[in-house]
Design an enzyme around this catalytic site. Structure first.
Site, PDB file in Angstrom:
ATOM      1  N   CYS A   1      -7.253  14.840  33.397  1.00  0.00           N
ATOM      2  CA  CYS A   1      -7.876  15.278  32.149  1.00  0.00           C
ATOM      3  C   CYS A   1      -7.454  14.448  30.939  1.00  0.00           C
ATOM      4  O   CYS A   1      -7.824  13.291  30.843  1.00  0.00           O
ATOM      5  CB  CYS A   1      -7.591  16.762  31.938  1.00  0.00           C
ATOM      6  SG  CYS A   1      -8.803  17.573  30.846  1.00  0.00           S
TER       7      CYS A   1
ATOM      8  N   GLU B   1      -9.001  19.892  37.648  1.00  0.00           N
ATOM      9  CA  GLU B   1      -7.653  20.309  37.260  1.00  0.00           C
ATOM     10  C   GLU B   1      -7.534  21.823  37.447  1.00  0.00           C
ATOM     11  O   GLU B   1      -8.473  22.570  37.145  1.00  0.00           O
ATOM     12  CB  GLU B   1      -7.499  19.943  35.769  1.00  0.00           C
ATOM     13  CG  GLU B   1      -6.174  20.235  35.121  1.00  0.00           C
ATOM     14  CD  GLU B   1      -6.200  19.886  33.624  1.00  0.00           C
ATOM     15  OE1 GLU B   1      -7.307  19.702  33.049  1.00  0.00           O
ATOM     16  OE2 GLU B   1      -5.110  19.791  33.028  1.00  0.00           O
TER      17      GLU B   1
ATOM     18  N   LYS C   1       0.772  15.485  35.545  1.00  0.00           N
ATOM     19  CA  LYS C   1       0.068  15.056  34.332  1.00  0.00           C
ATOM     20  C   LYS C   1       1.045  14.512  33.288  1.00  0.00           C
ATOM     21  O   LYS C   1       1.987  15.196  32.889  1.00  0.00           O
ATOM     22  CB  LYS C   1      -0.710  16.252  33.771  1.00  0.00           C
ATOM     23  CG  LYS C   1      -1.655  15.939  32.619  1.00  0.00           C
ATOM     24  CD  LYS C   1      -2.455  17.204  32.255  1.00  0.00           C
ATOM     25  CE  LYS C   1      -3.505  16.940  31.203  1.00  0.00           C
ATOM     26  NZ  LYS C   1      -4.333  18.171  30.962  1.00  0.00           N
TER      27      LYS C   1
END
Lengths: 260, 260
Positions: free
Chosen positions: A142, A38, A109
């Site tokens: 993540c 990321e 995300k």
């Protein structure tokens, strides 16, 4: 199919340096798929929105994208990396999958972690799965790991390999990814970073422990918390099409959506 | 609230013996909640439907239920155990929660494992959460763990403590329950058994490793694979009401159902 990841230790804000670090690390290697962390080239802990905005790129544009596009072409491989995505006046914490021919696909995300909410907008792309060399690939980023719905959705969309650019600071994810692989019978590739970042009142230490995990929960390759590194394994993505746990159990067919 | 489990090693088909084993083991102890394994008093590996039928009970009836009802009254506690439930001409792999006053609630296993499908019907009860001494409690059984939707559904229904009677033979579940606890911020109590059962062409070895896990993924108590045993911990169920991972993250509020 050779799938790989690079666990880095970026210098905050030094995009060209961090790209050089990557190019030196992966230069000697061959791979079909490379997953990077990321926000791998910018660093993570932005002081504020304006600083992140200055380090952001529009999807498919800019020095960072062009550099990776060139690498994808040279390596004849798919490269997935995280970056701060500028769209109008907003920022997303995004990942992008760059094909050897320069085409790309984007993921924003869905579940932002902690102070990311001060900077990024919640992703609007949603989850998707796409094909590359006969394999079906999905992306999550993540903290998305913490929500079982993310990996499940990718699996229901047909993903055989879940690519998971990360900047993990909490200790739980590396082991939890074994569960994510097992419950979905998919390969997972978590590319994390190491090192430390500080801003006034906040220090983050990134835990490394990048891992490639098989559909039966085996750790195929992993790194530790101390060093940068490149790992690659040769996998057969079709193993993820077998959702049978026993002769009588299929992980998808056995679901009971009417009860959930 | 003192929550506990008993990891047993039943003799197949010897219900009175297995009840005696339980009564001896828990006799000296105090607890508010006791969780017992799946099919704890009958054993697991039925030769066929007819054998299971002979060992089954209607919910809330029979020698096994009456014995546990008496124990729940004596201990002034809630006791959850697994048993083969007869309903008309069908069998369910069920668990029952018996209150000190003899009332009970039933759960029928939603995801049947392997050869269970030859004997039991898929559960029709669905998932529910109920209150006992201010705590909200839910039940799932063994292989239900493999489907993240089960523990998630119980959490969305308000369960603070997931009681998980099991007869585990595969190695993955004990560690995966850490993920189940973490992703939902709930307590989990997995009561498993040890020992071996055989029928022609099939031997099962049960792995023990019963565990009580906290909402932050800590193993509060556990047993090994070799011995029967009783474990108990004093917990505050309200800790499971805190779904905050960071100052800015709430595990339920941060879900993005529109993307799943």
């Amino acid at each position: 199919m050779i799938v790989s990841l690079y666990q880095n230790n970026p210098r905050f804000g030094k995009v060209p340096d961090n790209l050089d670090q990557l190019l030196r690390a992966v230069g000697p290697h061959k791979f079909d798929l490379l997953v990077l962390p990321e926000l791998f080239a910018t660093g993570y802990l932005f002081a504020d929105f304006n600083q992140a905005f200055l380090l952001s790129d529009e999807a498919g544009k800019g020095y960072l994208f062009e550099s990776i596009r060139k690498l994808a072409a040279e390596k004849n491989s798919l490269i997935i990396y995280g970056f701060p995505e500028r769209r109008g006046k907003r920022l997303f914490n995004s990942s992008i999958a760059v094909f050897p021919d320069g085409q790309y696909l984007l993921y924003q995300k869905s579940h932002l972690f902690d102070t990311e909410k001060e900077i990024f907008s919640p992703g609007e792309s949603g989850f998707s799965a796409f094909s590359f060399r006969g394999a079906r690939i999905g992306m999550m980023i993540c903290f998305d790991w913490r929500f079982p719905e993310a990996a499940r959705k990718l699996t229901l969309l047909g993903a055989q390999i879940i690519c998971h650019p990360s900047n993990l600071v909490l200790p739980h994810c590396p082991d939890a990814m074994i569960t994510r692989a097992l419950e979905n019978a998919v390969f997972t590739i978590t590319a994390n970073r190491i090192g430390e970042e500080k801003r006034p009142g906040l220090t983050l230490r990134f835990i490394g422990k990048s891992r490639i995990i098989s559909p039966n929960g085996a750790i195929l390759a992993q790194l530790d918390s101390e060093q940068t590194g490149f790992i690659a394994v040769d996998i057969n993505p079709e193993l993820a099409d077998n959702k049978r746990v026993t002769a009588n159990n299929d992980l998808l067919a056995d679901r009971r959506p009417e009860l959930y």
